[in-house]
Structure formats: structure tokens, C-alpha cells
Motif scaffolding. Structure first.
Motif, PDB file in Angstrom:
ATOM      1  N   ILE A 136       0.834  -1.213   0.000  1.00 33.45           N
ATOM      2  CA  ILE A 136       0.000   0.000   0.000  1.00 33.45           C
ATOM      3  C   ILE A 136       0.863   1.256   0.000  1.00 33.45           C
ATOM      4  CG2 ILE A 136      -1.805   1.253   1.227  1.00 33.45           C
ATOM      5  CD1 ILE A 136      -2.651  -1.469   2.429  1.00 33.45           C
ATOM      6  N   THR A 137       1.935   1.264   0.783  1.00 31.10           N
ATOM      7  CA  THR A 137       2.788   2.459   0.818  1.00 31.10           C
ATOM      8  C   THR A 137       3.563   2.629  -0.490  1.00 31.10           C
ATOM      9  OG1 THR A 137       4.535   1.203   1.961  1.00 31.10           O
ATOM     10  CG2 THR A 137       3.033   2.510   3.321  1.00 31.10           C
ATOM     11  N   LEU A 138       3.892   1.522  -1.174  1.00 30.30           N
ATOM     12  CA  LEU A 138       4.526   1.636  -2.490  1.00 30.30           C
ATOM     13  C   LEU A 138       3.559   2.270  -3.493  1.00 30.30           C
ATOM     14  CD1 LEU A 138       6.439  -1.766  -2.763  1.00 30.30           C
ATOM     15  CD2 LEU A 138       7.471   0.506  -2.812  1.00 30.30           C
ATOM     16  N   SER A 139       2.293   1.876  -3.413  1.00 33.21           N
ATOM     17  CA  SER A 139       1.280   2.493  -4.284  1.00 33.21           C
ATOM     18  C   SER A 139       1.146   3.979  -3.970  1.00 33.21           C
ATOM     19  CB  SER A 139      -0.071   1.792  -4.097  1.00 33.21           C
ATOM     20  OG  SER A 139       0.026   0.421  -4.396  1.00 33.21           O
ATOM     21  N   PHE A 140       1.129   4.300  -2.680  1.00 36.89           N
ATOM     22  CA  PHE A 140       1.091   5.700  -2.250  1.00 36.89           C
ATOM     23  C   PHE A 140       2.267   6.471  -2.839  1.00 36.89           C
ATOM     24  CE2 PHE A 140       3.226   8.543   0.767  1.00 36.89           C
ATOM     25  CZ  PHE A 140       2.289   9.567   0.882  1.00 36.89           C
ATOM     26  N   ALA A 141       3.456   5.888  -2.753  1.00 36.08           N
ATOM     27  CA  ALA A 141       4.667   6.569  -3.220  1.00 36.08           C
ATOM     28  C   ALA A 141       4.640   6.778  -4.731  1.00 36.08           C
ATOM     29  CB  ALA A 141       5.898   5.755  -2.823  1.00 36.08           C
ATOM     30  N   GLU A 142       4.142   5.803  -5.476  1.00 32.82           N
ATOM     31  CA  GLU A 142       4.085   5.931  -6.931  1.00 32.82           C
ATOM     32  C   GLU A 142       3.175   7.082  -7.346  1.00 32.82           C
ATOM     33  OE1 GLU A 142       3.082   2.275  -8.802  1.00 32.82           O
ATOM     34  OE2 GLU A 142       4.955   1.275  -8.236  1.00 32.82           O
ATOM     35  N   LEU A 162      10.187   7.335  -0.429  1.00 30.34           N
ATOM     36  CA  LEU A 162       8.906   7.934  -0.062  1.00 30.34           C
ATOM     37  C   LEU A 162       8.017   6.924   0.648  1.00 30.34           C
ATOM     38  CD1 LEU A 162       7.321  10.540  -0.226  1.00 30.34           C
ATOM     39  CD2 LEU A 162       6.446   9.832  -2.457  1.00 30.34           C
ATOM     40  N   SER A 163       8.065   5.674   0.203  1.00 28.57           N
ATOM     41  CA  SER A 163       7.315   4.608   0.870  1.00 28.57           C
ATOM     42  C   SER A 163       7.802   4.414   2.300  1.00 28.57           C
ATOM     43  CB  SER A 163       7.460   3.301   0.075  1.00 28.57           C
ATOM     44  OG  SER A 163       6.845   2.220   0.738  1.00 28.57           O
ATOM     45  N   LEU A 315      -4.253  13.220  -6.463  1.00 25.35           N
ATOM     46  CA  LEU A 315      -4.229  13.744  -5.099  1.00 25.35           C
ATOM     47  C   LEU A 315      -5.081  12.877  -4.175  1.00 25.35           C
ATOM     48  CD1 LEU A 315      -3.513  15.920  -3.006  1.00 25.35           C
ATOM     49  CD2 LEU A 315      -5.527  17.205  -3.777  1.00 25.35           C
ATOM     50  N   PHE A 316      -6.297  12.560  -4.602  1.00 23.54           N
ATOM     51  CA  PHE A 316      -7.173  11.783  -3.754  1.00 23.54           C
ATOM     52  C   PHE A 316      -6.765  10.303  -3.698  1.00 23.54           C
ATOM     53  CE2 PHE A 316      -9.796  15.524  -3.899  1.00 23.54           C
ATOM     54  CZ  PHE A 316     -10.491  15.498  -2.699  1.00 23.54           C
ATOM     55  N   VAL A 317      -6.094   9.825  -4.736  1.00 27.57           N
ATOM     56  CA  VAL A 317      -5.542   8.465  -4.660  1.00 27.57           C
ATOM     57  C   VAL A 317      -4.449   8.406  -3.596  1.00 27.57           C
ATOM     58  CG1 VAL A 317      -4.235   6.697  -5.898  1.00 27.57           C
ATOM     59  CG2 VAL A 317      -6.147   7.825  -7.020  1.00 27.57           C
ATOM     60  N   VAL A 318      -3.651   9.456  -3.511  1.00 28.82           N
ATOM     61  CA  VAL A 318      -2.641   9.542  -2.444  1.00 28.82           C
ATOM     62  C   VAL A 318      -3.324   9.507  -1.081  1.00 28.82           C
ATOM     63  CG1 VAL A 318      -0.961  11.089  -1.364  1.00 28.82           C
ATOM     64  CG2 VAL A 318      -0.894  10.716  -3.820  1.00 28.82           C
ATOM     65  N   SER A 320      -6.209   8.200  -0.439  1.00 26.00           N
ATOM     66  CA  SER A 320      -6.815   6.880  -0.284  1.00 26.00           C
ATOM     67  C   SER A 320      -5.799   5.843   0.179  1.00 26.00           C
ATOM     68  CB  SER A 320      -7.442   6.440  -1.605  1.00 26.00           C
ATOM     69  OG  SER A 320      -7.997   5.156  -1.501  1.00 26.00           O
ATOM     70  N   THR A 321      -4.646   5.822  -0.484  1.00 26.62           N
ATOM     71  CA  THR A 321      -3.632   4.830  -0.123  1.00 26.62           C
ATOM     72  C   THR A 321      -3.037   5.114   1.252  1.00 26.62           C
ATOM     73  OG1 THR A 321      -2.074   6.140  -1.455  1.00 26.62           O
ATOM     74  CG2 THR A 321      -3.013   4.181  -2.475  1.00 26.62           C
ATOM     75  N   PHE A 322      -2.901   6.387   1.598  1.00 30.70           N
ATOM     76  CA  PHE A 322      -2.375   6.713   2.924  1.00 30.70           C
ATOM     77  C   PHE A 322      -3.343   6.246   4.015  1.00 30.70           C
ATOM     78  CE2 PHE A 322      -1.434   9.304   6.629  1.00 30.70           C
ATOM     79  CZ  PHE A 322      -0.052   9.335   6.645  1.00 30.70           C
ATOM     80  N   GLY A 323      -4.638   6.486   3.806  1.00 31.44           N
ATOM     81  CA  GLY A 323      -5.633   6.031   4.776  1.00 31.44           C
ATOM     82  C   GLY A 323      -5.673   4.518   4.894  1.00 31.44           C
ATOM     83  N   SER A 324      -5.544   3.824   3.767  1.00 30.18           N
ATOM     84  CA  SER A 324      -5.534   2.366   3.793  1.00 30.18           C
ATOM     85  C   SER A 324      -4.305   1.837   4.526  1.00 30.18           C
ATOM     86  CB  SER A 324      -5.561   1.820   2.365  1.00 30.18           C
ATOM     87  OG  SER A 324      -5.631   0.417   2.355  1.00 30.18           O
ATOM     88  N   ALA A 325      -3.169   2.474   4.301  1.00 27.51           N
ATOM     89  CA  ALA A 325      -1.939   2.069   4.999  1.00 27.51           C
ATOM     90  C   ALA A 325      -2.073   2.291   6.503  1.00 27.51           C
ATOM     91  CB  ALA A 325      -0.747   2.842   4.448  1.00 27.51           C
ATOM     92  N   ASN A 326      -2.726   3.387   6.893  1.00 29.21           N
ATOM     93  CA  ASN A 326      -2.946   3.659   8.311  1.00 29.21           C
ATOM     94  C   ASN A 326      -3.809   2.565   8.946  1.00 29.21           C
ATOM     95  OD1 ASN A 326      -2.951   5.675  10.685  1.00 29.21           O
ATOM     96  ND2 ASN A 326      -5.132   5.306  10.356  1.00 29.21           N
TER      97      ASN A 326
END
Length: 494
Positions: A136-142, A162-163, A315-318, A320-326
């Protein structure tokens, strides 16, 4: 084993004065245990926020690739939602029957004994949870780094750094406060629902305008193999993964008998409807070939439909992935905590921060392991590796429900699902585990199986026999880590 917390030891050293102070302020002192601070809204946000992460922005391409056409692709997305709901209903009975944090760990303990529970905790704590966190954090970083590298792919080193930064930040938030982590989860869940609604709303408008070409003859050319369907389900179910997250924090859930099943009933169907409608929206503007060639399906959709505000999508995908990682970090720490509390992992991981009442050692441990998993940075391999083992345990959890219907009739069951539901989940889980291996055997499945059973090497001497030299070796390490993190062993509430 320690019998008390830092506070108790300090009071005993202070003599009668400390005892008097404790007596006068009993109402203001919390026991060193996880507190019940997660309500229904936060529970729903944890389920929805963890499920809606990177999957819906990554998996559509893979599901279409393995399913072969638009029609089968949409059917698989809907079927994944039904399967997630069936599994969650089984977990609702298990969670209201055994109200301990840790989900499958305690279900296996009750149904099959400590050995199976240990193998689950070993595999999940060391591989499944941290690898999920890493994915999830790799997706966030991408997505976060793409705007700074227009026209080219971000360098792998930037993505990995970044991940890693995201992992450090999320672990820090969760160590500071349960309420803070819940507020973060609620905020990012709301943000990701906004972008889902934007995509779905745009898709409905396009359908109303007559953009239905990609839905005509939608089953033509589809001839997926037995194993390909399994791989399509793997990638679809990856997007749905998180439906069982609330079971990991049952001890922190207010009124679990009511809020656990209610959060499941509200959260999972909501996500299922959103996912199907999002995929319908994608197909209103992209052909199957265009979708398969897209590097980021959601971003391509935004560029074609939402210009000049297409920047909203990444922006919102970032978000989304940050919230999922949390959410992933929040629950992973609880599993490591309960496994250590039962003696299946080193004792220090079961300790609780005596000031903030968070399982900070377990959270930090999960974050450190996740850092190692971002080094390969191969998301597709990690997803296949994750899904293979995860669905083996989901099936085993459903089987534990069937077993306990006969072996543990004495347990109170506030919610009781029809026995056919866990039977269906067991059968589908067997298919999802076996089909891809038969269709396309790969070494990663063998590595996963070997790793799962390699835990037996540590189980016999350290858990079953409890060798004394191991305790002597860990005692000074535990003491120094305890002082460094200001953590104490959990107290038993009578």
C-alpha cells in the motif's frame, strides 16, 4: 514473567506515599491495557478505509487481463464483493463469540489448538501484514511522486524512500494515540469516498450521454482458463482485502456485540457497490485495450473526463492509499501484540506504552519488517504472494467456525449465521489456493509454503519447551527496550 506495569513498580518503590496517592486518584488511573475507544463510525471507517486503498486504482487492469472481457470482469468484481460479504458474516459470528483482539489467531487457538495459531501468527506477523503495509505504501509513493516526473516513471529509489517515509509517519501516528489514528482514518476515509463519488458520478453522466459502446457484446472473446479465473479473483479480492480488519481490534471496540456486525453489514456492501460502479465508469471512456495499456487507470480516466481538474485524481488516490496504509498498520500491531501476549513471539512486543496506552513495540516491529518488504518493489509479485497465503487462512477461519459449532457448543453466540455460509467460503478458498498453482505453478507458492512451516523450527524449543537460555538471552534486551520505549506488560483485568 513480569506481573505488573511501570506504574505498579514505581508505587511499590515509593512506599506508603505512593499507595495513598494511588488510592486518592483511583478513578483517574487507567489500567495498562488497550482502551475501548473505537465506536461504530470509526469501525465503519476502518473497514471502508482499509478496503478502499490502492486496489481499485491498480487491480482493474489485472482483473481485466485474466478475465478476458468487460462482462466477465464486472461479474468478477461483483462476485468478489459477495465473497467478501460472506466471509465477513462468518467473521461477525466469530468476533462476537470470541471477543478478543487478534482475529484468526484466537479462532485457531480455540478450534485447532496453539500450534495452528502459532503458524498463523508466525506467517502473518512476519509476512502477510508487513507485506500488505509495504504494497500500500509503495502504491502511495508511486502516485505521490508521479506529478514530479511528468512523462516518465519515477526512479525506484525515490519511490522506495517515499514509501519508507510514509511507513515511519504512519507508525508514529499510531504510536502516539489510538484516537489520533482513528481521526486520521476517518478523515482519509471521507476523502477517498469523495473521489469515488466523483468517478462514479462522471461515469453515470457519460452513460446517460450514450457512451455504452464498450458494453455491447461484452462477453465476446472471453475464454479464461481455470487458473486465470483464480488469478483474476486474486487481484479483485486484493482490492476488497480489509473486510476482516475490525476483528483484529475487538478488545478496543465499544459494544462489540452490536457494533462489529453492524459495521460489517454497512461497510462491505457500500464498498462492493462503489467498486462495481467505478469499473463501469472506467469502461465508459476506455476500451479494453486502452485500459490494459494504461499505467494508472484512475489517472487516465481523470485526464479524459475531468480536465482541467484532473489533478484531483492523483491527489485523492494519495489520500486513499495513505488512509488504507494507516488502517493496515493499526490492525497489524494488534495481531503482533496478542501473539506476543500469548507467548508466541518475544515478550517485549506485547508491552503497552504506559502513557499513551498504545501497543507501540508491536507497531514499531511491524513497521521495521515492512521496510524490508519495500526493497524489491514488485507489487504484482507481492500481491500474488500475499493472496495465496491469506486465502488459505481465510478458509481455515471459516472451517474453525464449522468445527466450533460441534466442539464448542457452550460458547455464547449473539450472532449465528447459516452453516452453509462458512461451507461456501471454505470451498471457494480451496479453489483460490489450488487453481492458480495447478494452472501455472511458480516457485513463490513453494517459498510461501516452506516459510509458513519453517516456524516449527522456532516453535518447539522456544514456545513448546520454553528453553531457559532463550529467556536469559532476551531478559536484558527486553529490559533495555522497555526503558527506552516506556512500555510495560499488559495487566490482567479480572
Amino acid at each position: 514473567m513480569d506481573k505488573g506495569s511501570f506504574r505498579r513498580r514505581k508505587e511499590s518503590q515509593n512506599g506508603s506515599t505512593g499507595h495513598t496517592e494511588h488510592t486518592n486518584h483511583t478513578k483517574n488511573v487507567k489500567a495498562t491495557v488497550l482502551q475501548k475507544e473505537v465506536g461504530l463510525l470509526s469501525g465503519i471507517c476502518l473497514i471502508v478505509g482499509t478496503m478502499i486503498g490502492s486496489g481499485i486504482f491498480i487491480s482493474p487492469k489485472s482483473v481485466l487481463l485474466y478475465s478476458g472481457a468487460v462482462g466477465p470482469c464486472l461479474l468478477i468484481w461483483a462476485a468478489c464483493g459477495v465473497l467478501a460479504t460472506l466471509g465477513a458474516l462468518c467473521y461477525a459470528e466469530l468476533g462476537t463469540m470470541i471477543t478478543k483482539s487478534g482475529a484468526e489467531y484466537f479462532y485457531f487457538m480455540e478450534a485447532f489448538g496453539p500450534l495452528v495459531a502459532y503458524l498463523y501468527s508466525w506467517t502473518t506477523v512476519m509476512v502477510l501484514k508487513p507485506s500488505s503495509f509495504a504494497i500500500i505504501t509503495l502504491s502511495f509513493a508511486e502516485y505521490a511522486s508521479t506529478p514530479f516526473y511528468a512523462g516518465c516513471t519515477p526512479p525506484p529509489l525515490v519511490t522506495k524512500c517515499l514509501s519508507a517515509a510514509a511507513i515511519f509517519l504512519i507508525v508514529g501516528i499510531n504510536c502516539l494515540s489510538v484516537k489520533l489514528a482513528s481521526y486520521v482514518q476517518n478523515f482519509f476515509t471521507a476523502a477517498k469516498l469523495v473521489i469515488i463519488l466523483v468517478i462514479v458520478g462522471a461515469g453515470i453522466v457519460l452513460l446517460a450521454q450514450g457512451n455504452t459502446e464498450n458494453f455491447s457484446n461484452s462477453f465476446d472473446g472471453a475464454s479464461p482458463s481455470f487458473g486465470a479465473i483464480g488469478l483474476a479473483f486474486y487481484n479483485g479480492l486484493w482490492a476488497y482485502d480489509g473486510w476482516n480488519q475490525l476483528n483484529f481490534i475487538t478488545e478496543e471496540l465499544k459494544d462489540p456485540y452490536r457494533n462489529l456486525p453492524l459495521a460489517i453489514i454497512i461497510g462491505i456492501p457500500l464498498v462492493s457497490v462503489c467498486y462495481v460502479l467505478v469499473n463501469v465508469s472506467y469502461f465508459t471512456v476506455m476500451t479494453t485495450t486502452e485500459l490494459l495499456q494504461s499505467q494508472a487507470v484512475a489517472v487516465t480516466f481523470g485526464d479524459r473526463v475531468l480536465y482541467p481538474v484532473a489533478w484531483m485524481i492523483p491527489l485523492f488516490v494519495v489520500f486513499s492509499t495513505f488512509g488504507s496504509a494507516n488502517g493496515s498498520c493499526f490492525t497489524a500491531g494488534r495481531l503482533a501484540y496478542v501473539a506476543a501476549r500469548e507467548g508466541h513471539i518475544v515478550k517485549i512486543i506485547s508491552y503497552i506504552d504506559v502513557k499513551r496506552y498504545t501497543p507501540s513495540p508491536a507497531l514499531i516491529f511491524n513497521g521495521i519488517i515492512a521496510i524490508f518488504y519495500i526493497i524489491p518493489a514488485d507489487i504484482n509479485t507481492l500481491i500474488n504472494y500475499f493472496s495465496f497465503a491469506q486465502w488459505a487462512f481465510y478458509g481455515l477461519a471459516a472451517l474453525s467456525l464449522i468445527v466450533m459449532r460441534f466442539t464448542r457448543k457452550d460458547l455464547h453466540r449473539p450472532l449465528k449465521v447459516p452453516i452453509v455460509l462458512p461451507v461456501i467460503v471454505v470451498l471457494i478458498s480451496c479453489y483460490l489456493v489450488i487453481a492458480p498453482i495447478i494452472d501455472k505453478p511458480e516457485l513463490e507458492y513453494l517459498y510461501c509454503t516452506i516459510f509458513m512451516f519453517s516456524g516449527l523450527i522456532l516453535y518447539y524449543p522456544f514456545v513448546y519447551r520454553k528453553v531457559e537460555w532463550g529467556r536469559k538471552l532476551m531478559r536484558p534486551i527486553t529490559m533495555h527496550l522497555q526503558l527506552l520505549m516506556e512500555a510495560g506488560p499488559p495487566e490482567k483485568i479480572e
